[in-house]
Design a protein around this motif. Structure first.
Motif, short mmCIF file in Angstrom:
data_model
loop_
_atom_site.label_atom_id
_atom_site.label_comp_id
_atom_site.label_asym_id
_atom_site.label_seq_id
_atom_site.Cartn_x
_atom_site.Cartn_y
_atom_site.Cartn_z
N LEU A 1 0.63 -1.09 -0.10
CA LEU A 1 0.10 0.62 -0.14
C LEU A 1 0.49 0.98 -0.41
CD1 LEU A 1 -2.57 -1.69 2.31
CD2 LEU A 1 -3.01 -0.53 -0.17
N ASP A 2 1.87 1.50 0.77
CA ASP A 2 2.79 2.95 0.86
C ASP A 2 3.29 2.31 -0.55
OD1 ASP A 2 1.94 2.76 3.12
OD2 ASP A 2 4.03 1.91 4.18
N GLY A 3 4.09 1.22 -1.26
CA GLY A 3 4.15 2.11 -2.99
C GLY A 3 2.84 2.04 -3.69
N LEU A 4 1.98 2.11 -3.61
CA LEU A 4 1.34 2.27 -4.78
C LEU A 4 0.92 3.52 -4.31
CD1 LEU A 4 -0.38 -1.55 -4.97
CD2 LEU A 4 1.17 -0.04 -6.49
N LEU A 5 0.13 3.96 -3.01
CA LEU A 5 -0.30 5.25 -2.36
C LEU A 5 0.99 6.16 -1.87
CD1 LEU A 5 -4.00 3.39 -1.03
CD2 LEU A 5 -3.56 3.92 -3.25
N PRO A 6 -0.51 7.04 -1.83
CA PRO A 6 0.48 8.59 -1.82
C PRO A 6 0.95 8.47 -0.62
CG PRO A 6 -1.61 8.75 -2.40
CD PRO A 6 -1.76 7.89 -2.87
N VAL A 7 2.20 8.59 0.31
CA VAL A 7 1.72 8.64 1.57
C VAL A 7 1.72 10.28 2.40
CG1 VAL A 7 3.92 7.81 2.95
CG2 VAL A 7 3.73 6.41 1.69
N GLY A 8 1.61 9.77 3.69
CA GLY A 8 1.51 11.36 4.16
C GLY A 8 0.51 12.15 4.53
N GLY A 9 -0.01 12.43 5.37
CA GLY A 9 -1.40 13.69 6.33
C GLY A 9 -2.23 12.34 6.47
N PRO A 10 -3.57 13.53 6.30
CA PRO A 10 -4.58 11.78 6.09
C PRO A 10 -4.46 11.03 6.03
CG PRO A 10 -5.09 14.47 6.36
CD PRO A 10 -4.57 14.42 5.88
N ALA A 11 -5.14 9.34 6.38
CA ALA A 11 -5.19 8.67 6.11
C ALA A 11 -6.16 7.45 6.52
CB ALA A 11 -4.14 7.94 5.99
N LYS A 12 -6.39 6.62 5.60
CA LYS A 12 -7.97 6.17 6.00
C LYS A 12 -6.78 4.63 7.03
CE LYS A 12 -11.44 6.98 2.84
NZ LYS A 12 -13.13 5.96 1.65
#
Length: 329
Positions: free
Chosen positions: A206-217
């Motif tokens: 998930l960290d490799g495919l989605l943005p990292v940082g900021g509000p997260a689900k």
């Protein structure tokens, strides 16, 4: 339990079997190259239904086009699109009875049958083709009954409980299905996964495919015997009450992750003397070697309408183009 009969002559073509969910690893049609003695896809006494069109005839994506492929339930480019019937029934080979092989339909490679010529099992009573036996190397052993060639006689016995055994990548396959649904639920934003087993499996991908940082689900395990988590997305067993934020796991996989079996550590020189208790709990179990199955992930994502959104289609294309994306992300 259910018994399947030939629609033309009522010959019984299956033992009594109980319905279970289609195993996620059924979506990986071939495992490796030349692996002999593959196990049965289904446990004895069970059957599952594939809701998707499956099997021949096949047509290339370039010939079908996006609109017709979407009508077949495929929303992103794949090599070929099935124009077979939806609703095929799969059971263990030993649960198929009252059938005979069709001699002229024997396609396969070095070790058995692969079903490439279409149904290769006929009803022993009337000769109607009713299913396909698959037992070639690197393929799950199974019998697939044609939905328009058999009818069901229902019973009332429950399905047996299947113990989880991670043979030939079953956990990786189930994780491929779940990861595709997690991406849809993320809506393209960051996701934070609960520490533990699901973090070991999904966090890196998930960290490799989605943005990292900021509000997260947030994502957490939920289900019987666990407290309701304060999370946006729940991973729960299939029979757990479904909500918009629930992603279903196969029951045996969920039990394996929620309540892993652990063995008490014992000193190499022997056990503790009577009356002496440990004061250092064993470490939580980890699954460091689990790799999300890329083939199952792409198969699942291509059949979710959300993949037509640009951000998710970009992920689909990236993973399709580079097999390292999921393995090392």
């Amino acid at each position: 339990m259910t018994t399947f009969l030939c629609v033309d002559c009522d010959t019984v073509v299956s033992s009594p079997v109980a319905e279970v969910a289609l195993p996620a690893h059924a979506l990986r049609c071939k495992l490796g190259n030349g692996i002999r003695n593959m196990p049965s896809l289904m446990a004895a006494g069970t059957y599952a239904v594939d809701p998707e069109p499956a099997g021949p005839p096949w047509r290339k994506w370039s010939e079908v086009g996006a609109e017709l492929a979407a009508a077949r339930g495929v929303f992103a480019p794949v090599p070929v699109v099935s124009f077979g019937l939806p609703g095929k029934i799969v059971l263990a080979p030993g649960d198929a009875v009252g059938t005979v092989l069709i001699p002229e339909r024997h396609s396969g490679y070095c070790c058995g049958l692969d079903g490439g010529d279409g149904p290769n099992l006929a009803c022993a009573g009337c000769g109607r083709p009713v299913g396909t036996r698959i037992d070639d190397c690197s393929l799950w052993q199974a019998v697939w009954l044609e939905p328009d060639a058999v009818r069901r006689v229902p019973g009332d016995l429950p399905a047996p409980v299947r113990e989880f055994a991670d043979q030939h990548g079953e956990l990786a396959a189930a994780s491929g299905v779940v990861l595709a649904h997690l991406l849809v639920a993320s809506e393209g934003g960051p996701v934070k996964v609960q520490d533990g087993a699901i973090a070991d499996i999904f966090r890196r991908a998930l960290d490799g495919l989605l943005p990292v940082g900021g509000p997260a689900k947030t994502v957490a395990l939920a289900g019987p015997g666990l407290p309701d988590p304060e999370a946006d997305i729940w991973l729960a067993p299939r029979d757990f009450p479904s909500t918009a934020r629930t992603i279903a796991l196969p029951d045996e996989v969920w039990r394996h992750l929620a309540f892993p079996k652990t063995w008490p550590p014992i000193p190499a020189t022997g056990g503790f003397p009577d009356g002496v208790l440990r004061d250092d709990p064993p470490p939580a179990p980890r699954w460091p070697d689990v790799r999300v199955d890329r083939e199952v992930f792409l198969h699942t994502l291509a059949r979710l309408p959300a993949v037509r959104q640009p951000w998710l289609r970009d992920i689909y294309d990236r993973v399709s183009a580079d097999w390292h994306t999921l393995r090392y992300s």
